[in-house]
Design an enzyme around this catalytic site. Structure first.
Site, short mmCIF file in Angstrom:
data_model
loop_
_atom_site.label_atom_id
_atom_site.label_comp_id
_atom_site.label_asym_id
_atom_site.label_seq_id
_atom_site.Cartn_x
_atom_site.Cartn_y
_atom_site.Cartn_z
CE1 TYR A 1 -4.24 -2.04 4.73
CE2 TYR A 1 -3.63 0.20 4.12
CZ TYR A 1 -3.97 -1.09 3.75
OH TYR A 1 -4.02 -1.45 2.43
CB SER B 1 -0.91 0.00 1.24
OG SER B 1 -1.53 1.26 1.41
#
Length: 333
Positions: free
Chosen positions: A154, A129
């Protein structure tokens, strides 16, 4: 080939599986169909894959963080490559449910690394990501940048996935490619993403939440371009030649940014959405949210050079496609 796709009921997973089967590959899909967002959307994606590809598609509803379940489901199936797209997504949700990220993004990722080692797969492509860049202020983000200051759990789990993958590539010489996705949008997208939230609220005549008072930029990347990059990488595994790879590894492991290479002002995106919908937005300006970043911008020079990837879809094209799909999916035509 027969290719395992995790997160097959997810946004990117469905589109990648669809493209792979369109090329004639068999796909074995895994997804636990959790309720992070409505399961009906995930089921609709799976139904689309079944209707379009029939026996080329095999699906197992299971949690890939449960290795025993994975082994049992795949015991009689040959797996030649893995596209690991399943994960617990969302920056803000990681603030309130951290254990879901530890289980899925850490334990689950190790399970896929172990499966790749046991099955001697030709290539493991996995989702990272743009969140790994955290509070980096130097733009565009480059795969050579330091990424050791994540601003959300995350992001930390995605960086951990990259490091664990590097270890397995070094120890077991498994060809692997990690892809740092930048704000993916398009038909069949996720309801927790800004594109869906803004569209649904504008159509309903409700205010849209705009954080940091609109002073934000995102490298919005259309789903078809993302799939081009994933498939291009899958078809070109890194070689185990000791040469320096994108991301700094000398093992058969590389890291790529995969984005539109064009950051857009958030208020410009809203204007494009208004044009596509044919309605003006009521804007509710709010402060910056914890774990969020001001801007994302992908330097894609490495993936352009190695794979020949280049995004083709500007938001002026992609946003109307999403809006048209959203209207059809919700019977708003």
């Amino acid at each position: 080939m027969t290719i395992l796709v995790t997160g097959a009921a997810g946004f990117i997973g469905m589109h990648v599986a669809d493209r792979l089967m369109g090329q004639g590959h068999a796909v074995v899909g895994i997804d636990n169909l959790n309720d992070y967002y409505p399961v009906a959307l995930k089921q609709a994606r799976l139904n689309r894959l079944r209707e379009r590809h029939g026996k080329l598609f095999t699906f197992h509803e299971l949690d890939f963080a449960d290795m025993a379940a994975v082994q049992a489901a795949l015991a009689d199936q040959v797996i030649e490559a893995i596209v690991h797209l399943g994960a617990q997504a969302g920056v803000r949700y990681s603030l309130v449910n951290p254990h879901a990220y530890v289980r899925s993004n850490l334990s689950g990722h190790v399970n896929m690394l172990e499966l790749a080692r046991e099955r001697h797969v030709r290539h493991l492509v996995y989702a990272s990501s743009s969140s790994v860049y955290g509070g980096n202020e130097s733009l565009p983000f480059r795969v050579e940048d330091r990424v050791d200051h994540p601003v959300s759990l995350y992001a930390a789990t995605k960086r951990a996935d990259e490091l664990m993958s590097e270890t397995y590539a070094h120890l077991f010489r498994i060809p692997m490619t990690g892809l740092r996705f930048f704000t993916v949008y398009g038909p069949w997208g996720r309801p927790d993403m800004a594109m869906w939230i803004f569209t649904s609220r504008i159509l309903a005549g409700e205010p849209i939440p705009v954080f940091n008072h609109g002073r934000m930029q995102r490298d919005f990347t259309y789903i078809d371009d993302i799939v081009d990059g994933v498939i291009g990488c899958l078809d070109h595994p890194p070689t185990d030649d000791g040469a320096l790879k994108a991301g700094g590894s000398r093992a058969p492991h590389r890291l790529y940014n995969i984005g539109n290479n064009r950051p857009e002002e958030l208020m410009h995106l809203i204007a494009v959405l208004e044009d596509a919908i044919g309605m003006k937005a009521q804007v509710d300006f709010q402060p910056m949210q914890p774990g969020d970043v001001h801007a994302t911008f992908a330097d894609i020079s490495a993936i352009v050079q190695d794979i020949g990837f280049f995004p083709r879809t500007a938001i002026e094209t992609g946003v109307p496609r999403f809006v048209n799909w959203y209207r059809r999916y919700n019977d708003l035509d």
